[in-house]
Enzyme design. Structure first.
Site, PDB file in Angstrom:
ATOM      1  N   ASP A   1       5.235  -4.340  -8.727  1.00  0.00           N
ATOM      2  CA  ASP A   1       3.906  -3.966  -8.082  1.00  0.00           C
ATOM      3  C   ASP A   1       4.440  -2.957  -6.882  1.00  0.00           C
ATOM      4  O   ASP A   1       5.602  -3.447  -6.225  1.00  0.00           O
ATOM      5  CB  ASP A   1       2.943  -4.918  -7.657  1.00  0.00           C
ATOM      6  N   LYS A   2       3.488  -2.071  -6.285  1.00  0.00           N
ATOM      7  CA  LYS A   2       3.689  -1.287  -5.159  1.00  0.00           C
ATOM      8  C   LYS A   2       4.354  -2.521  -3.868  1.00  0.00           C
ATOM      9  O   LYS A   2       5.349  -2.143  -3.135  1.00  0.00           O
ATOM     10  CB  LYS A   2       2.271  -0.611  -4.815  1.00  0.00           C
TER      11      LYS A   2
END
Length: 320
Positions: free
Chosen positions: A139-140
Site C-alpha cells: 500500500d502507498k
C-alpha cells in the site's frame, strides 16, 4: 501500435499431463490471462515441440513449448527518474526498500510519480514485463521490501512461487490494544459491501490467511510480527481491524488514536503524529528463480516507526 515480443520457453511438468495446452499455459504463465494465452495460440505464436499448437491440444508431459508473447509497449507508464532504495540488484531481480508515501502502481488518481514510473527509468527493459516486473505490492503508506523480476523467466517463476506461498513476507506492525497471544486470522477479504473504496472481511471474499505473534506489549499497544500466507488488498490492515486491534495510525481502518491512561507527552505526540499505518515489510525470503539459491533480505524500521516504538518503551518504563 508498437509491440515487444517476449519469448517464454517452457517444459510441461508431469503434473500437467493430460491437461489442455491453454489450461497448462494458464498455470505456467499466471501473470497472463487465459484469453490472452488463447489469442497467442490462435495467432500461431505458440509451438509445441516445434510444431504449431492448437488451443485444445492435450499434453502428455515433457513437451517443450515456446510462446512468443506480444506485449503492447504503449501500455507501459512513462519512465520518471526518481531515487530508489535498492537493497539487491542482479541480472534477474531487484529487491527494493519502498518508503511510506510512494504509490506503487499508476492509477486514475496517480498516473505519475509512482514506483513503476521510477523502475522504468531505472531499467527500460522492464516495460515488456507485467507491472514492470513487480511480483507483489505494498500500500502507498506501507514501507518496506518489494521484489521485482527483471526477465520474463524470472517473473514467471517468482509469480508461481508467490502463488505457491514459497516467498516468505514478514511485517512488523504496531496495533492498538494489548494482544494477549499470537494466532492466525483465516477470514475471506473482499470489497466492503457499502464503501467500495475499502476492503472488509466478507463471506464472498477471497481466501485470506494472516499469522501473527507478539513481539512486545505496551500499555495500550502491541508490536506484532506478521506473516502473510496470502496477499489480498489491505489484508493485514483488514485482519487486524477484524480482531479489534487495528494498525496504529491507519487512516482507513484504525479509528481514533489510542492512548493509555496518563501517557507521557512524547507518546501522545508520537501517536497523534502517526498519520499512516504503522506497518513495515521488514523481511523477505525466497529461492532465486533461476539457481534456487536461498535469498533473504531485511529492512530496518523507518524513522517514524522507530520513534513511535521508542516513545512506547519510555512510556512503559515510566509507568512501571
Amino acid at each position: 501500435m508498437v509491440r515487444h515480443v517476449v519469448r517464454h520457453t517452457l517444459v510441461i511438468p508431469p503434473e500437467l499431463a493430460g491437461r489442455r495446452l491453454d489450461q497448462a499455459l494458464a498455470s505456467l504463465l499466471p501473470e497472463h490471462s487465459r484469453s490472452r494465452i488463447k489469442g497467442w495460440i490462435e495467432a500461431e505464436c505458440v509451438r509445441v515441440d516445434g510444431a504449431a499448437a492448437r488451443p485444445r491440444q492435450r499434453l502428455a508431459g515433457g513437451e517443450r513449448v515456446e510462446v512468443d508473447a506480444a506485449v503492447e509497449a504503449e501500455e507501459a507508464p512513462a519512465p520518471e527518474p526518481m531515487p530508489l532504495r535498492i537493497v539487491h540488484e542482479e541480472a534477474h531481480l531487484i529487491v527494493l526498500d519502498k518508503p511510506a508515501g510512494l504509490v506503487v502502481h499508476p492509477a486514475a488518481g496517480n498516473p505519475r510519480g509512482t514506483l513503476v514510473n521510477a523502475l522504468l527509468a531505472h531499467d527500460p527493459a522492464l516495460a515488456v514485463l507485467p507491472r514492470a516486473g513487480l511480483v507483489h505490492r505494498l500500500d502507498k503508506d506501507t514501507s518496506g521490501l518489494l521484489l521485482v523480476a527483471r526477465t520474463p523467466e524470472a517473473h514467471t517463476r517468482l509469480v508461481r512461487a508467490m502463488q505457491a506461498r514459497a516467498i516468505a513476507r514478514t511485517y512488523l506492525a504496531v496495533v492498538n490494544g494489548v494482544v494477549t497471544a499470537g494466532g492466525t486470522v483465516d477470514a475471506p477479504v473482499g470489497r466492503h459491501p457499502v464503501d467500495r473504496k475499502r476492503m472488509a472481511v466478507v463471506p464472498a471474499g477471497r481466501p485470506a490467511v494472516t499469522h501473527y505473534r507478539v513481539r512486545r506489549r505496551f500499555r495500550a499497544h502491541t508490536l506484532l510480527e506478521v506473516r502473510l500466507e496470502t496477499g489480498r488488498t489491505h489484508q493485514i490492515r483488514v485482519h487486524m481491524a477484524h480482531l479489534r486491534h487495528p494498525v496504529t495510525g491507519d487512516p482507513v481502518y484504525g479509528g481514533r488514536p489510542r492512548l493509555p491512561r496518563d501517557p507521557l507527552p512524547a507518546l501522545a505526540e508520537r501517536v497523534r503524529a502517526m498519520r499512516r499505518q504503522a506497518l513495515h515489510a521488514a523481511r523477505l525470503a525466497f529461492a532465486h528463480p533461476l539457481t534456487g539459491t536461498p535469498l533473504a533480505f531485511a529492512s530496518p524500521l523507518p524513522a517514524d516507526l522507530a520513534a513511535l516504538l521508542e516513545a512506547l518503551e519510555e512510556d512503559l518504563a515510566a509507568h512501571g
